[in-house]
Motif scaffolding. Structure first.
Motif, PDB file in Angstrom:
ATOM      1  N   TYR A 230     -21.604  78.826  -2.614  1.00  0.00           N
ATOM      2  CA  TYR A 230     -21.059  78.174  -1.426  1.00  0.00           C
ATOM      3  C   TYR A 230     -20.932  79.191  -0.300  1.00  0.00           C
ATOM      4  CZ  TYR A 230     -19.723  75.174  -5.291  1.00  0.00           C
ATOM      5  OH  TYR A 230     -19.757  74.412  -6.435  1.00  0.00           O
ATOM      6  N   TYR A 232     -19.218  79.556   3.937  1.00  0.00           N
ATOM      7  CA  TYR A 232     -18.225  78.996   4.851  1.00  0.00           C
ATOM      8  C   TYR A 232     -18.432  79.589   6.239  1.00  0.00           C
ATOM      9  CZ  TYR A 232     -16.168  77.923   0.327  1.00  0.00           C
ATOM     10  OH  TYR A 232     -15.972  77.484  -0.954  1.00  0.00           O
ATOM     11  N   THR A 242     -16.647  74.904   8.184  1.00  0.00           N
ATOM     12  CA  THR A 242     -17.670  74.072   7.557  1.00  0.00           C
ATOM     13  C   THR A 242     -18.051  74.679   6.226  1.00  0.00           C
ATOM     14  OG1 THR A 242     -18.527  73.409   9.722  1.00  0.00           O
ATOM     15  CG2 THR A 242     -19.945  73.021   7.820  1.00  0.00           C
ATOM     16  N   VAL A 243     -18.059  73.839   5.202  1.00  0.00           N
ATOM     17  CA  VAL A 243     -18.411  74.256   3.842  1.00  0.00           C
ATOM     18  C   VAL A 243     -19.865  73.897   3.586  1.00  0.00           C
ATOM     19  CG1 VAL A 243     -17.860  74.034   1.390  1.00  0.00           C
ATOM     20  CG2 VAL A 243     -16.037  73.802   3.115  1.00  0.00           C
ATOM     21  N   GLN A 245     -23.103  74.082   0.632  1.00  0.00           N
ATOM     22  CA  GLN A 245     -23.699  74.450  -0.646  1.00  0.00           C
ATOM     23  C   GLN A 245     -24.844  75.405  -0.336  1.00  0.00           C
ATOM     24  OE1 GLN A 245     -24.894  70.827  -2.593  1.00  0.00           O
ATOM     25  NE2 GLN A 245     -22.826  70.318  -3.261  1.00  0.00           N
ATOM     26  N   VAL A 254     -21.326  70.164   3.398  1.00  0.00           N
ATOM     27  CA  VAL A 254     -20.666  69.175   2.541  1.00  0.00           C
ATOM     28  C   VAL A 254     -19.259  68.836   3.024  1.00  0.00           C
ATOM     29  CG1 VAL A 254     -22.003  69.736   0.488  1.00  0.00           C
ATOM     30  CG2 VAL A 254     -19.890  70.989   0.949  1.00  0.00           C
ATOM     31  N   GLN A 255     -18.692  69.646   3.930  1.00  0.00           N
ATOM     32  CA  GLN A 255     -17.345  69.369   4.423  1.00  0.00           C
ATOM     33  C   GLN A 255     -17.095  70.128   5.713  1.00  0.00           C
ATOM     34  OE1 GLN A 255     -14.107  71.170   2.239  1.00  0.00           O
ATOM     35  NE2 GLN A 255     -12.654  69.541   2.732  1.00  0.00           N
ATOM     36  N   THR A 303     -15.391  72.801  -1.975  1.00  0.00           N
ATOM     37  CA  THR A 303     -14.696  72.212  -0.835  1.00  0.00           C
ATOM     38  C   THR A 303     -13.253  72.715  -0.760  1.00  0.00           C
ATOM     39  OG1 THR A 303     -14.079  70.246  -2.107  1.00  0.00           O
ATOM     40  CG2 THR A 303     -16.149  70.160  -0.846  1.00  0.00           C
TER      41      THR A 303
END
Length: 370
Positions: A230, A232, A242-243, A245, A254-255, A303
């Protein structure tokens, strides 16, 4: 053999058995005077969480620091916030002799360098320029000498915020954990620029299509989760993290989650982002009206869940760092000239102040255990 001699032998045996180590915090400052101290090394007491000045060196306006993998060289973005200037500088650090020795400087090829990173091999230094937006790549030799740039790239695009995004503004340059890729958040164009890094070519940066971020987000700093799955990115203008993958140079969003409290609705000034070494928590700093650290727990899928905030007890926390044990976080408050050490609760992620040290206009911090 007397009791004192026995005690000394026991202490030496204990230190040898336990692998005695020392932890140092490296600070830069906006000193605005090349004849003043601008680079500082403090010893971090890993029991009390206090700082003790160790040594220092004169250098002009180091906005950001990074260390070689072994920690024997310090590299700094220097001559920042200086018209018609900008450089990267190298120092040898000797913890046994308690010395910092200047090696050399090279032009950053643009005004206001704000970030630099060393390749995992220790053979390359990449820096990002904010004002004259671009990145510069320099080879490093075994003595820590920065060689002239072999590659320089400029950017000119802007985005939707006319006050902050009239043109590109590079704010970080981050190697992937395996060193095969470079990620370059561009605050001005709302893009994360991407490059494959091929050390077998004369110009190792090979462009990949950039990743577009949320319009107006202003991507600033970027970090990987310790498991490498992951990543960030903190948006300075949107006040979000913002996250993604991550796999082999590819980022899948993804988030997107706010770093700010609900009462703050505009004028975000989010700045830095890091994970704890155990991968359980992520911290993100907010400047401006907040001057705090947002605390997140990290779920198994990467997340985030917001679990609180901690004041940095100062103004304008530009950067922070977490030590390799995951026990301490040090925040740098530029406008109040303070470096604040917090103890990390490894169960809850919450922060407790252990000490505060005055460093004039402190701009950045790195931590290394030797």
């Amino acid at each position: 053999m007397n009791s004192k001699s026995c005690l000394i032998i026991l202490i030496l045996l204990f230190l040898s058995y336990t692998g005695y180590s020392q932890t140092y915090a490296f600070f830069g400052s906006y000193n605005h005077d090349k004849n003043k101290e601008g680079l500082y090394v403090y010893e971090l007491d890993t029991v009390k969480g206090s700082l003790k000045k160790f040594t220092s060196a004169k250098i002009h306006n180091p906005s950001y620091l990074t260390l070689s993998p072994a920690g024997n060289f310090i590299y700094a973005c220097t001559d920042t916030k200086t018209p018609n200037a900008g450089s990267v500088s190298s120092f040898v650090f000797n913890p046994e002799k308690k010395t910092i020795t200047f090696v050399n400087s090279q032009s950053s090829r643009g005004e206001n360098p704000v970030y630099c990173a060393v390749h995992p091999s220790g053979n390359w230094l990449i820096n990002g320029n904010y004002t004259e937006s671009g990145i510069s790549l320099c080879p490093l030799n075994i003595n820590g000498n920065i060689e002239p740039p072999v590659q320089f790239l400029r950017y000119f695009e802007g985005s939707i915020n006319p006050d902050r995004q009239a043109n590109s503004h590079i704010h970080s340059t981050v190697f992937s954990p395996d060193g095969k890729f470079v990620f370059v958040p561009d605050l001005g164009s709302d893009k994360i620029r991407r490059y494959e890094f091929d050390t077998l070519t004369k110009q190792p940066l090979l462009e990949i299509a950039p990743l577009k971020t949320t319009p107006g987000s202003g991507p600033r700093h970027f970090t990987f989760h310790p498991n490498g799955k992951y990543a960030y990115c903190i948006g300075e203008l949107s006040g979000t993290v913002t996250v993604y993958q991550y796999s082999n140079g590819e980022l899948k969003p993804v988030q997107e989650i706010a770093t700010h409290e609900d009462s703050i609705t505009e004028a975000f000034e989010s700045s830095d982002v890091h994970c704890t070494p155990d991968g359980r928590f992520l911290y993100a700093t907010n400047r401006g009206a907040e001057n705090n650290i947002a605390i997140f727990s990290i779920r198994e899928n990467g997340t985030l869940q917001n679990i609180g905030y901690q004041s940095t007890l100062g103004k304008h926390p530009r950067t922070f760092a977490i030590d390799s044990s995951g026990n301490f976080l040090i925040a740098t408050n530029v406008n109040s000239s303070s470096a604040v050490v917090f103890r990390i609760n490894k169960t809850t992620g919450q922060l407790t102040k252990t000490s505060e040290t005055t460093i004039e206009h402190v701009s950045c911090v790195k931590i290394k255990t030797y």
